[in-house]
Design a protein around this motif. Structure first.
Motif, mmCIF file in Angstrom:
data_model
loop_
_atom_site.group_PDB
_atom_site.id
_atom_site.type_symbol
_atom_site.label_atom_id
_atom_site.label_comp_id
_atom_site.label_asym_id
_atom_site.label_seq_id
_atom_site.Cartn_x
_atom_site.Cartn_y
_atom_site.Cartn_z
ATOM 1 N N PHE A 1 0.807 -1.209 0.000
ATOM 2 C CA PHE A 1 0.000 0.000 0.000
ATOM 3 C C PHE A 1 0.849 1.272 0.000
ATOM 4 O O PHE A 1 0.402 2.322 0.451
ATOM 5 C CB PHE A 1 -0.934 0.003 1.212
ATOM 6 N N VAL A 2 2.061 1.181 -0.515
ATOM 7 C CA VAL A 2 2.972 2.320 -0.523
ATOM 8 C C VAL A 2 3.294 2.703 -1.961
ATOM 9 O O VAL A 2 3.550 1.845 -2.803
ATOM 10 C CB VAL A 2 4.275 1.984 0.237
ATOM 11 N N ASP A 3 3.270 3.997 -2.228
ATOM 12 C CA ASP A 3 3.809 4.538 -3.470
ATOM 13 C C ASP A 3 4.247 5.965 -3.194
ATOM 14 O O ASP A 3 4.320 6.388 -2.035
ATOM 15 C CB ASP A 3 2.795 4.448 -4.614
ATOM 16 N N ALA A 4 4.557 6.721 -4.231
ATOM 17 C CA ALA A 4 5.069 8.075 -4.025
ATOM 18 C C ALA A 4 4.054 8.990 -3.352
ATOM 19 O O ALA A 4 4.430 9.921 -2.633
ATOM 20 C CB ALA A 4 5.501 8.681 -5.366
ATOM 21 N N THR A 5 2.759 8.729 -3.560
ATOM 22 C CA THR A 5 1.737 9.597 -2.975
ATOM 23 C C THR A 5 1.352 9.181 -1.561
ATOM 24 O O THR A 5 0.876 10.016 -0.792
ATOM 25 C CB THR A 5 0.473 9.618 -3.852
ATOM 26 N N THR A 6 1.517 7.922 -1.189
ATOM 27 C CA THR A 6 1.188 7.485 0.169
ATOM 28 C C THR A 6 2.421 7.408 1.071
ATOM 29 O O THR A 6 2.325 6.933 2.201
ATOM 30 C CB THR A 6 0.494 6.110 0.158
ATOM 31 N N SER A 7 3.561 7.875 0.574
ATOM 32 C CA SER A 7 4.765 7.940 1.402
ATOM 33 C C SER A 7 5.201 9.375 1.658
ATOM 34 O O SER A 7 6.237 9.610 2.293
ATOM 35 C CB SER A 7 5.914 7.174 0.731
ATOM 36 N N GLY A 8 4.424 10.342 1.163
ATOM 37 C CA GLY A 8 4.758 11.748 1.354
ATOM 38 C C GLY A 8 5.781 12.274 0.382
ATOM 39 O O GLY A 8 6.173 13.453 0.458
ATOM 40 N N THR A 9 6.247 11.460 -0.570
ATOM 41 C CA THR A 9 7.311 11.878 -1.479
ATOM 42 C C THR A 9 6.888 13.038 -2.364
ATOM 43 O O THR A 9 7.636 14.005 -2.561
ATOM 44 C CB THR A 9 7.750 10.681 -2.346
ATOM 45 N N THR A 10 5.690 12.987 -2.912
ATOM 46 C CA THR A 10 5.243 14.053 -3.813
ATOM 47 C C THR A 10 5.024 15.359 -3.055
ATOM 48 O O THR A 10 5.245 16.445 -3.608
ATOM 49 C CB THR A 10 3.939 13.634 -4.512
ATOM 50 N N GLU A 11 4.598 15.280 -1.796
ATOM 51 C CA GLU A 11 4.432 16.499 -1.002
ATOM 52 C C GLU A 11 5.780 17.178 -0.747
ATOM 53 O O GLU A 11 5.876 18.408 -0.778
ATOM 54 C CB GLU A 11 3.748 16.180 0.325
ATOM 55 N N TRP A 12 6.805 16.377 -0.490
ATOM 56 C CA TRP A 12 8.149 16.948 -0.341
ATOM 57 C C TRP A 12 8.609 17.589 -1.644
ATOM 58 O O TRP A 12 9.265 18.642 -1.634
ATOM 59 C CB TRP A 12 9.128 15.863 0.088
ATOM 60 N N ALA A 13 8.296 16.966 -2.779
ATOM 61 C CA ALA A 13 8.664 17.545 -4.071
ATOM 62 C C ALA A 13 7.993 18.902 -4.274
ATOM 63 O O ALA A 13 8.612 19.854 -4.769
ATOM 64 C CB ALA A 13 8.276 16.586 -5.200
ATOM 65 N N ALA A 14 6.721 19.011 -3.877
ATOM 66 C CA ALA A 14 6.013 20.287 -4.000
ATOM 67 C C ALA A 14 6.614 21.347 -3.086
ATOM 68 O O ALA A 14 6.715 22.529 -3.454
ATOM 69 C CB ALA A 14 4.533 20.093 -3.677
ATOM 70 N N VAL B 1 -11.081 7.089 -9.616
ATOM 71 C CA VAL B 1 -10.890 5.704 -10.054
ATOM 72 C C VAL B 1 -9.951 4.968 -9.106
ATOM 73 O O VAL B 1 -10.226 3.841 -8.676
ATOM 74 C CB VAL B 1 -10.341 5.671 -11.496
ATOM 75 N N GLY B 2 -8.838 5.612 -8.750
ATOM 76 C CA GLY B 2 -7.852 4.965 -7.901
ATOM 77 C C GLY B 2 -8.363 4.666 -6.509
ATOM 78 O O GLY B 2 -8.046 3.618 -5.941
ATOM 79 N N SER B 3 -9.169 5.567 -5.947
ATOM 80 C CA SER B 3 -9.693 5.327 -4.597
ATOM 81 C C SER B 3 -10.639 4.130 -4.565
ATOM 82 O O SER B 3 -10.612 3.332 -3.619
ATOM 83 C CB SER B 3 -10.406 6.575 -4.087
ATOM 84 N N VAL B 4 -11.445 3.987 -5.609
ATOM 85 C CA VAL B 4 -12.359 2.841 -5.670
ATOM 86 C C VAL B 4 -11.572 1.532 -5.757
ATOM 87 O O VAL B 4 -11.852 0.560 -5.037
ATOM 88 C CB VAL B 4 -13.315 2.975 -6.874
ATOM 89 N N VAL B 5 -10.549 1.512 -6.628
ATOM 90 C CA VAL B 5 -9.734 0.299 -6.774
ATOM 91 C C VAL B 5 -8.951 0.035 -5.495
ATOM 92 O O VAL B 5 -8.807 -1.122 -5.066
ATOM 93 C CB VAL B 5 -8.788 0.446 -7.980
ATOM 94 N N PHE B 6 -8.449 1.077 -4.850
ATOM 95 C CA PHE B 6 -7.693 0.921 -3.610
ATOM 96 C C PHE B 6 -8.560 0.307 -2.516
ATOM 97 O O PHE B 6 -8.134 -0.599 -1.787
ATOM 98 C CB PHE B 6 -7.155 2.277 -3.179
ATOM 99 N N ILE B 7 -9.789 0.786 -2.391
ATOM 100 C CA ILE B 7 -10.703 0.219 -1.396
ATOM 101 C C ILE B 7 -10.986 -1.249 -1.707
ATOM 102 O O ILE B 7 -11.036 -2.102 -0.805
ATOM 103 C CB ILE B 7 -12.010 1.033 -1.348
ATOM 104 N N ALA B 8 -11.149 -1.566 -2.994
ATOM 105 C CA ALA B 8 -11.384 -2.960 -3.375
ATOM 106 C C ALA B 8 -10.188 -3.839 -3.004
ATOM 107 O O ALA B 8 -10.351 -4.966 -2.530
ATOM 108 C CB ALA B 8 -11.660 -3.042 -4.877
ATOM 109 N N ILE B 9 -8.972 -3.314 -3.202
ATOM 110 C CA ILE B 9 -7.770 -4.079 -2.829
ATOM 111 C C ILE B 9 -7.707 -4.286 -1.325
ATOM 112 O O ILE B 9 -7.361 -5.369 -0.831
ATOM 113 C CB ILE B 9 -6.513 -3.356 -3.342
ATOM 114 N N LEU B 10 -8.049 -3.243 -0.561
ATOM 115 C CA LEU B 10 -8.066 -3.368 0.893
ATOM 116 C C LEU B 10 -9.060 -4.427 1.352
ATOM 117 O O LEU B 10 -8.750 -5.263 2.219
ATOM 118 C CB LEU B 10 -8.419 -2.019 1.518
ATOM 119 N N LEU B 11 -10.254 -4.402 0.783
ATOM 120 C CA LEU B 11 -11.273 -5.382 1.167
ATOM 121 C C LEU B 11 -10.843 -6.790 0.784
ATOM 122 O O LEU B 11 -11.090 -7.748 1.523
ATOM 123 C CB LEU B 11 -12.602 -5.034 0.505
ATOM 124 N N ARG B 12 -10.177 -6.911 -0.355
ATOM 125 C CA ARG B 12 -9.722 -8.226 -0.798
ATOM 126 C C ARG B 12 -8.638 -8.771 0.144
ATOM 127 O O ARG B 12 -8.659 -9.945 0.518
ATOM 128 C CB ARG B 12 -9.172 -8.148 -2.222
#
Length: 334
Positions: free
Chosen positions: A92-105, A318-329
């Protein structure tokens, strides 16, 4: 009449079964499908490109750069998500869920405030450095705590990103740059034209380097002890992989802004279908990232034509819906 002596027949040689070969045609079909999406991207837009010489000029000014930007950004962000997931051993980690993109901004904002004459390349370098610092900070925090659930890891990254985002917003308000920061957070390919997207070719190099380091990243994803026991320098691969993720996040943030969930959703779907081998999954992950960002961009361009909905908004839905589906799975499997 002399009798003939029957000689036993020579034993037949044992048949050697051929090792099963990887099927190439599914990947070829996927490449053709993604190529079709890119062709559609070239044809979709408000301006009528059939209007003679001016129409053909508009293709090279806007449509081709935008389509190439979709290809480069989608592949790089999806591949960087796969690298982050292997290095942190968390799905469940990528550049957006690790704070990396916020540091870039944050790096991009500080560059605008302190060195406003910096060109696009200079901003890209500073943004990538800040993204690297943020990613390494996230990694160091993970080493300091005891993780009892896989969901704790992305929560830490989201909280870290929220703190950095708050600092960025505060500075933007103080210096009347809130609208500009809002543009960065709202990723869009609208402003991508000839002469402005070329730095994205750097993320193509990043993607190639991920391919070259794929086997070592796979081993590093098994943990420090396993990697060290077979001669892989775990710390070196960790720093190299994090640097590649930071460059991809920094460059993409400077050119098009945030592209959420690509690095989270696509590698998870590919891993569910194909397993965890980085080298064999990378072509599929890159194709999936290109397809997802292109489809979301096409939706954003056509749903309210002649206006555009930012691609980050469509990706978020789209990503939030798929992410929730992955969590439930994953929860049902536990």
């Amino acid at each position: 009449m002399r009798g003939t002596v029957a000689t036993p027949a020579a034993p037949s040689e044992p048949e050697i079964a051929e090792a099963p070969r990887a099927k190439w045609w599914p990947l070829a079909l996927a490449v053709l499908g993604v190529a079709g999406l890119l062709v559609v991207s070239l044809l979709v837009g408000v301006y009528d490109i059939s209007e003679g010489e001016l129409g053909s000029e508009m293709i090279w000014i806007t449509r081709v750069p935008r389509t190439l930007a979709l290809l480069l950004a989608g592949a790089a962000m999806a591949a960087s998500g796969l690298v982050m997931q292997m290095l942190t051993q968390n799905r469940f980690v990528d550049a957006t869920t690790s704070g990396t993109t916020e540091w870039a901004a944050l790096g991009l904002l500080l560059t605008t405030l302190l060195v406003p004459d910096f060109g696009l390349v200079g901003r890209m370098v500073v943004s990538s450095v800040f993204a690297f610092v943020g990613a390494m900070t996230f990694m160091l925090i993970l080493r300091r705590i005891v993780i009892r659930s896989t969901l704790v890891v992305p929560l830490i990254g989201i909280m870290l990103g929220a703190v950095v985002s708050a600092v960025t917003t505060f500075l933007a308000v103080q210096f009347n740059l809130l609208q500009m920061v809002g543009t960065w957070f709202m990723g869009s390919f609208t402003s991508v034209v000839r002469g402005r997207y070329e730095v994205l070719w750097i993320v193509a190099i990043v993607t190639i380097l991920v391919f070259l380091l794929a086997d070592r990243i796979t081993v590093a994803g098994l943990g420090r002890d396993v990697a060290t026991s077979i001669g892989v320098r775990y710390e070196t691969i960790l720093i190299a992989g994090t640097a590649l993720v930071a460059i991809a996040a920094g460059v993409t943030t400077v050119v098009v802004g945030f592209l959420p969930f690509i690095g989270l959703v696509v590698p998870n779907i590919v891993a569910m279908l194909r397993g965890d081998n980085v080298r064999s999954n990378l072509p599929w992950v890159c194709l999936g990232g290109i397809a997802l960002v292109t489809v979301c961009d096409l939706i954003g361009r056509t749903i309210r034509m002649p206006f555009e909905v930012p691609v980050s908004m469509v990706l978020g839905m789209v990503g939030s819906v798929v992410f929730i589906a992955i969590l439930l799975r994953s929860r049902s499997r536990a």
